[in-house]
Design a protein around this motif. Structure first.
Motif, short mmCIF file in Angstrom:
data_model
loop_
_atom_site.label_atom_id
_atom_site.label_comp_id
_atom_site.label_asym_id
_atom_site.label_seq_id
_atom_site.Cartn_x
_atom_site.Cartn_y
_atom_site.Cartn_z
N GLU A 184 -1.89 -38.26 24.25
CA GLU A 184 -1.35 -38.36 25.61
C GLU A 184 -1.37 -39.80 26.13
O GLU A 184 -0.67 -40.13 27.10
N VAL A 189 -5.52 -37.50 30.57
CA VAL A 189 -4.09 -37.37 30.87
C VAL A 189 -3.59 -36.08 30.23
O VAL A 189 -3.77 -35.83 29.04
N ARG A 190 -2.96 -35.24 31.05
CA ARG A 190 -2.46 -33.97 30.55
C ARG A 190 -1.06 -33.70 31.09
O ARG A 190 -0.86 -33.64 32.30
N THR A 191 -0.09 -33.59 30.18
CA THR A 191 1.30 -33.37 30.56
C THR A 191 1.90 -32.27 29.69
O THR A 191 1.25 -31.75 28.77
N LYS A 193 3.77 -32.72 27.45
CA LYS A 193 3.86 -33.27 26.10
C LYS A 193 2.93 -32.55 25.14
O LYS A 193 3.27 -32.34 23.96
N TYR A 282 -3.73 -29.47 33.38
CA TYR A 282 -2.28 -29.58 33.17
C TYR A 282 -1.49 -29.30 34.44
O TYR A 282 -0.30 -29.56 34.50
N ALA A 285 2.69 -27.52 36.51
CA ALA A 285 3.91 -27.71 35.72
C ALA A 285 4.06 -26.65 34.63
O ALA A 285 5.17 -26.31 34.24
#
Length: 328
Positions: A184, A189-191, A193, A282, A285
């Protein structure tokens, strides 16, 4: 009657009376021996009988999730040179990992709970005691609808499968936590992705209708095969080998039909890990993607697809007396 005949008759009666007494004594001794040899169960054994089926569904779904999400993470995260010097997986390994997950999950739970590990399908893999075999949420629901699986057990199975999905996802997240940070681009950081390593998301080129159809279609295939390999009037898998048939089926679905929506197929396998992602950073989203895609594609579509697959099999192929289309 002569004296000799009378003596013979008395002797015969006495003989059979003695034999009856010997048999009675022998039966009494056997009964006492059986009582002495009977296993006396402790308090935990009684409680275990109440929990056994639900825990089997929990364990089976957890194993499915561990192997499936584990191979997702290994194949994708290892593509980053900062994580691994060379890739450690591809689509073939993903297919085999998910196939292994369903086979092992059903082998662990099949003889106890029916091995549903899928709410939409219901008992589908191995005949467990009086159950039909099962595989997950839609499996559970399909078997309750079409095969007489007790409706009163459905809520407990659903909950156990969901918890198995959450716990399995949590174990994999903990195992790959640092690799996710690297992939990430930063700690914590968490998306989306990497959210797709846990929950399912449609490919960019897929329309909403196409994504729904894909999940509906592949789940119907899965249920169709499950019913066929457990139907004694068809070509049932040998005892204990239904998980192998499911392994082949799932590898085939993944390899041939999985790219569009990442083959959710199982609401517990998607919702459990999705809930886990929302717990670890996360954010919303994972739910707002494509106007709440998570509800209608990986949950509603598999439920409806499982019902259609079971209805098709029962209407045209199944000859069992318990078939809804076979009763007068």
């Amino acid at each position: 009657m002569s004296r000799h005949q009378s003596s013979t008759s008395v002797h015969s009666v006495s003989k059979y009376q003695n034999q009856g007494q010997d048999i009675s004594e022998s039966n009494g001794a056997s009964s006492r021996t059986g009582q002495r040899n009977a296993t006396v169960h402790n308090w935990w054994w009684s409680y275990k009988q109440l929990l056994r089926e639900s825990v089997a569904e929990f364990a089976g779904t957890m194993l499915l999730t561990i192997f499936g999400l584990g191979v997702n993470c290994q194949a994708v995260l290892s593509s980053d040179r900062a994580v691994s010097a060379s890739p450690k997986g591809d689509w073939a390994s993903v297919s085999l990992g998910w196939g292994a997950g369903i086979a092992l999950g059903v082998w662990v739970s099949g003889g106890i709970s029916g091995g549903h590990i899928n709410p939409a399908v219901g008992p589908s893999s191995l005949p467990a005691q009086s159950h039909h075999p099962d595989y997950n949420y839609q499996v559970t629901l399909a078997m309750a609808t079409w095969r007489g699986f007790p409706w009163k057990k459905v809520p407990a199975y659903f909950f156990a499968q969901l918890m198995g999905g959450i716990v399995g996802a949590a174990i994999i997240y903990a195992n790959y936590f640092h690799a996710i940070d690297i992939f990430e681009g930063g700690s914590g950081v968490r998306t989306l992705k990497t959210a797709g390593l846990f929950g399912t998301f449609a490919a960019d080129y897929m329309t909403n209708v196409s994504a729904f159809f894909s999940e509906f279609f592949v789940t119907a295939i899965l249920v169709l095969v499950i019913l066929a390999v457990t139907d004694k009037g068809n070509s049932p898998a040998p005892a204990g080998l239904v998980p192998l048939a499911l392994f082949i089926t799932f590898v085939g679905i993944t390899a041939a039909l999985g790219i569009n929506t990442s083959f959710g197929i199982n609401p517990a396998r998607d919702l459990g890990p999705r809930l886990l992602t929302s717990m670890v950073g996360y954010g919303k989203a994972v739910y707002t993607f494509r106007n709440h895609y998570w509800i209608w594609c990986p949950i509603i579509a598999p439920f409806l697809g499982a019902q259609f697959g079971a209805m098709f099999y029962d209407a045209f192929l199944y000859n069992g007396d318990d078939g809804r289309f076979n009763k007068s």
